[in-house]
Design a protein around this motif. Structure first.
Motif, PDB file in Angstrom:
ATOM      1  N   LYS A  61      38.514  55.486  40.882  1.00 42.20           N
ATOM      2  CA  LYS A  61      37.863  56.763  40.570  1.00 42.20           C
ATOM      3  C   LYS A  61      38.764  57.964  40.855  1.00 42.20           C
ATOM      4  N   TYR A  88      37.630  55.221  34.264  1.00 39.25           N
ATOM      5  CA  TYR A  88      37.842  53.918  34.878  1.00 39.25           C
ATOM      6  C   TYR A  88      36.561  53.558  35.634  1.00 39.25           C
ATOM      7  N   ASP A  89      35.597  53.035  34.900  1.00 39.18           N
ATOM      8  CA  ASP A  89      34.316  52.689  35.506  1.00 39.18           C
ATOM      9  C   ASP A  89      34.110  51.175  35.470  1.00 39.18           C
ATOM     10  N   GLU A  90      32.933  50.732  35.862  1.00 36.79           N
ATOM     11  CA  GLU A  90      32.659  49.298  35.944  1.00 36.79           C
ATOM     12  C   GLU A  90      32.756  48.617  34.581  1.00 36.79           C
ATOM     13  N   GLU A  91      32.249  49.265  33.530  1.00 38.49           N
ATOM     14  CA  GLU A  91      32.336  48.685  32.186  1.00 38.49           C
ATOM     15  C   GLU A  91      33.790  48.517  31.761  1.00 38.49           C
ATOM     16  N   LYS A 111      34.735  44.319  43.844  1.00 36.97           N
ATOM     17  CA  LYS A 111      34.626  45.195  42.676  1.00 36.97           C
ATOM     18  C   LYS A 111      34.366  46.631  43.125  1.00 36.97           C
ATOM     19  N   THR A 112      33.521  46.807  44.124  1.00 38.65           N
ATOM     20  CA  THR A 112      33.226  48.149  44.640  1.00 38.65           C
ATOM     21  C   THR A 112      34.489  48.809  45.175  1.00 38.65           C
ATOM     22  N   LEU A 161      36.418  48.267  33.752  1.00 43.10           N
ATOM     23  CA  LEU A 161      37.032  47.243  34.598  1.00 43.10           C
ATOM     24  C   LEU A 161      36.660  45.840  34.109  1.00 43.10           C
ATOM     25  N   ASP A 162      35.388  45.611  33.817  1.00 46.96           N
ATOM     26  CA  ASP A 162      34.951  44.300  33.328  1.00 46.96           C
ATOM     27  C   ASP A 162      35.618  43.960  31.994  1.00 46.96           C
ATOM     28  N   TYR A 196      41.757  42.796  42.905  1.00 48.01           N
ATOM     29  CA  TYR A 196      40.387  42.404  42.590  1.00 48.01           C
ATOM     30  C   TYR A 196      40.365  40.992  41.996  1.00 48.01           C
ATOM     31  N   LEU A 199      36.672  49.817  42.204  1.00 51.72           N
ATOM     32  CA  LEU A 199      36.144  51.004  41.528  1.00 51.72           C
ATOM     33  C   LEU A 199      36.360  52.260  42.364  1.00 51.72           C
TER      34      LEU A 199
END
Length: 156
Positions: A128, A74-77, A120-121, A79-80, A113, A124
């Motif tokens: 994590k 579950y990272d930024e990519e 976003k931070t 999530l986007d 979010y 994330l």
């Protein structure tokens, strides 16, 4: 490899025609390698008095030849990608997408979010600590027809 899909019916010939828009990885036929996860999903139907059917398939290892996108965390990519699909924005031409599920618990974070209540931070940082479940989304009917073979179904 064995994969599972839970529905209210036996699905011998999976298709993407009956899929909904706005799902984690977009419109497609969703499966998982985690039988327990598929069985737990079936509880949603059972709690409403609807029969839950666990469909089992064999996924030919040659599926790796397809145009695949795999998310390992579950990272930024991830999530986007989830956010874009949940908002019905076209994001890809991948035939198969594999990665974590935005289940009810995860979606609460995504919803916060989306509404602007957390950054976003922050999202994330919350994600994590979550152990990703698993899903495979088949977005191409030709890939389904080529690599996914029905084995059996069981009422849960």
């Amino acid at each position: 490899m064995k994969v599972y899909h839970t529905s209210t019916i036996e699905i011998i010939n999976p298709d993407i025609i009956h899929s909904r828009e706005g799902l984690d990885f977009g419109k497609g036929f969703y499966c998982t390698v985690l039988r327990e996860q598929a069985e737990a999903y079936g509880l949603r139907f059972s709690l409403r008095g609807i029969p839950a059917i666990l469909n089992e398939y064999v996924l030919d290892s040659a599926y790796l030849e397809a145009n695949i996108r795999q998310f390992v965390s579950y990272d930024e990519e991830w999530l986007d990608f989830i956010m874009a699909n949940r908002q019905n924005q076209p994001v890809t031409d991948y035939e198969i997408i594999e990665g974590g599920v935005a289940d009810d618990k995860i979606f609460r974070t995504i919803d916060l979010y989306l509404s602007g209540d957390i950054t976003k931070t922050d999202a994330l940082n919350r994600l994590k600590y979550e152990k990703p479940n698993h899903q495979i989304c088949f977005r191409s009917q030709s890939v389904i027809d080529r690599y996914l073979k029905f084995v059996s179904s069981t009422e849960l």
